[in-house]
Design a protein around this motif. Sequence first.
Motif, PDB file in Angstrom:
ATOM      1  N   TYR A  30       1.543   0.635  -1.865  1.00 36.81           N
ATOM      2  CA  TYR A  30       1.908   0.257  -3.235  1.00 36.81           C
ATOM      3  C   TYR A  30       1.557   1.373  -4.205  1.00 36.81           C
ATOM      4  O   TYR A  30       2.292   1.622  -5.168  1.00 36.81           O
ATOM      5  CB  TYR A  30       1.212  -1.037  -3.660  1.00 36.81           C
ATOM      6  CG  TYR A  30       1.981  -2.286  -3.306  1.00 36.81           C
ATOM      7  CD1 TYR A  30       3.212  -2.569  -3.890  1.00 36.81           C
ATOM      8  CD2 TYR A  30       1.461  -3.204  -2.410  1.00 36.81           C
ATOM      9  CE1 TYR A  30       3.903  -3.723  -3.582  1.00 36.81           C
ATOM     10  CE2 TYR A  30       2.145  -4.367  -2.088  1.00 36.81           C
ATOM     11  CZ  TYR A  30       3.369  -4.612  -2.683  1.00 36.81           C
ATOM     12  OH  TYR A  30       4.068  -5.760  -2.376  1.00 36.81           O
ATOM     13  N   LEU A  75       4.327   3.899  -4.108  1.00 32.85           N
ATOM     14  CA  LEU A  75       5.520   3.318  -4.714  1.00 32.85           C
ATOM     15  C   LEU A  75       5.372   3.218  -6.225  1.00 32.85           C
ATOM     16  O   LEU A  75       6.265   3.602  -6.986  1.00 32.85           O
ATOM     17  CB  LEU A  75       5.793   1.928  -4.122  1.00 32.85           C
ATOM     18  CG  LEU A  75       6.941   1.203  -4.825  1.00 32.85           C
ATOM     19  CD1 LEU A  75       8.243   1.489  -4.118  1.00 32.85           C
ATOM     20  CD2 LEU A  75       6.677  -0.262  -4.902  1.00 32.85           C
ATOM     21  N   GLU A  82       5.785   6.388  -8.088  1.00 35.39           N
ATOM     22  CA  GLU A  82       7.215   6.720  -8.219  1.00 35.39           C
ATOM     23  C   GLU A  82       7.834   5.946  -9.382  1.00 35.39           C
ATOM     24  O   GLU A  82       8.564   6.504 -10.196  1.00 35.39           O
ATOM     25  CB  GLU A  82       7.947   6.394  -6.916  1.00 35.39           C
ATOM     26  CG  GLU A  82       9.287   7.040  -6.770  1.00 35.39           C
ATOM     27  CD  GLU A  82       9.209   8.535  -6.507  1.00 35.39           C
ATOM     28  OE1 GLU A  82       9.895   9.287  -7.226  1.00 35.39           O
ATOM     29  OE2 GLU A  82       8.476   8.949  -5.594  1.00 35.39           O
ATOM     30  N   LEU A 105      11.531  -5.874  -5.663  1.00 32.10           N
ATOM     31  CA  LEU A 105      10.157  -5.790  -5.171  1.00 32.10           C
ATOM     32  C   LEU A 105       9.277  -6.878  -5.774  1.00 32.10           C
ATOM     33  O   LEU A 105       8.438  -7.465  -5.081  1.00 32.10           O
ATOM     34  CB  LEU A 105       9.584  -4.398  -5.452  1.00 32.10           C
ATOM     35  CG  LEU A 105      10.215  -3.283  -4.615  1.00 32.10           C
ATOM     36  CD1 LEU A 105       9.877  -1.920  -5.198  1.00 32.10           C
ATOM     37  CD2 LEU A 105       9.775  -3.385  -3.161  1.00 32.10           C
ATOM     38  N   SER A 112       1.782  -6.932  -7.003  1.00 34.19           N
ATOM     39  CA  SER A 112       1.282  -6.175  -5.855  1.00 34.19           C
ATOM     40  C   SER A 112      -0.235  -6.316  -5.739  1.00 34.19           C
ATOM     41  O   SER A 112      -0.763  -6.486  -4.635  1.00 34.19           O
ATOM     42  CB  SER A 112       1.696  -4.709  -5.944  1.00 34.19           C
ATOM     43  OG  SER A 112       1.141  -4.081  -7.084  1.00 34.19           O
ATOM     44  N   LEU A 115       8.280  -0.912   1.733  1.00 32.45           N
ATOM     45  CA  LEU A 115       7.848  -0.208   0.527  1.00 32.45           C
ATOM     46  C   LEU A 115       8.253   1.274   0.552  1.00 32.45           C
ATOM     47  O   LEU A 115       8.786   1.768  -0.454  1.00 32.45           O
ATOM     48  CB  LEU A 115       6.340  -0.374   0.313  1.00 32.45           C
ATOM     49  CG  LEU A 115       5.889  -1.800  -0.029  1.00 32.45           C
ATOM     50  CD1 LEU A 115       4.362  -1.865  -0.124  1.00 32.45           C
ATOM     51  CD2 LEU A 115       6.536  -2.314  -1.304  1.00 32.45           C
ATOM     52  N   PRO A 116       8.040   2.000   1.664  1.00 33.87           N
ATOM     53  CA  PRO A 116       8.485   3.400   1.676  1.00 33.87           C
ATOM     54  C   PRO A 116       9.998   3.561   1.502  1.00 33.87           C
ATOM     55  O   PRO A 116      10.454   4.524   0.883  1.00 33.87           O
ATOM     56  CB  PRO A 116       8.039   3.912   3.054  1.00 33.87           C
ATOM     57  CG  PRO A 116       6.867   3.050   3.403  1.00 33.87           C
ATOM     58  CD  PRO A 116       7.225   1.690   2.847  1.00 33.87           C
ATOM     59  N   HIS A 139      11.994   1.712  -0.340  1.00 31.30           N
ATOM     60  CA  HIS A 139      12.337   1.591  -1.756  1.00 31.30           C
ATOM     61  C   HIS A 139      11.726   2.716  -2.584  1.00 31.30           C
ATOM     62  O   HIS A 139      12.316   3.123  -3.592  1.00 31.30           O
ATOM     63  CB  HIS A 139      11.941   0.211  -2.274  1.00 31.30           C
ATOM     64  CG  HIS A 139      12.854  -0.854  -1.744  1.00 31.30           C
ATOM     65  ND1 HIS A 139      14.214  -0.849  -1.953  1.00 31.30           N
ATOM     66  CD2 HIS A 139      12.595  -1.938  -0.983  1.00 31.30           C
ATOM     67  CE1 HIS A 139      14.758  -1.898  -1.348  1.00 31.30           C
ATOM     68  NE2 HIS A 139      13.799  -2.571  -0.744  1.00 31.30           N
ATOM     69  N   GLN A 140      10.602   3.247  -2.163  1.00 32.89           N
ATOM     70  CA  GLN A 140      10.016   4.401  -2.850  1.00 32.89           C
ATOM     71  C   GLN A 140      10.980   5.588  -2.729  1.00 32.89           C
ATOM     72  O   GLN A 140      11.255   6.282  -3.708  1.00 32.89           O
ATOM     73  CB  GLN A 140       8.641   4.720  -2.259  1.00 32.89           C
ATOM     74  CG  GLN A 140       7.906   5.838  -2.962  1.00 32.89           C
ATOM     75  CD  GLN A 140       8.028   7.147  -2.226  1.00 32.89           C
ATOM     76  OE1 GLN A 140       8.204   7.189  -1.016  1.00 32.89           O
ATOM     77  NE2 GLN A 140       7.947   8.233  -2.956  1.00 32.89           N
TER      78      GLN A 140
END
Length: 154
Positions: free
Chosen positions: A10, A13, A16, A39, A94, A142-143, A145-146
């Motif tokens: 998190y 992310l 970012e 998310l 998160s 998560l990675p 969407h990052q």
Amino acid sequence: MESGGLRRAYGVLLAEVDAGGFGPAPEGQLSAEQVVAHLVANDELMIQATEALLAGAPFAYYELEEDMHRPQLDALAAEQGGLRGLTALLHGTSDRLCGLVDQLGLAAETPVETHLREGFDLIVDEPLPWSRTLDLHTRVHLPKHQAQLRLLRS
């Protein structure tokens, strides 16, 4: 179970998201606002499943579809005042999820009926120990969407 890896994922992310500067999404893809709304909505679903397990449920349910109801994502973005409000909300959801994960202990191994579809990268349609679903969220979801957000930076 502890949330160290999840918190780190998190953190990357959210860095970012916090960097901002996103441009328009290519045709057919989610905008930065929609990604963050997705998310947030996903966090809420994961919070619900985690709370069920903490309450002693012997079985729980979790379903996430890749294009989670775009009109609802847009409505959530409008309700939160756009990306800035969504970002604040994502920081909160998160953190809440990670705090709940820290409380799971042996309940993390409880089977959760899991339905995930994230492109061709992640397709799950079976009961999984909740710890496994959380691991997929940490290492894949998560990675993904990052990286998606990084590509949207103009």
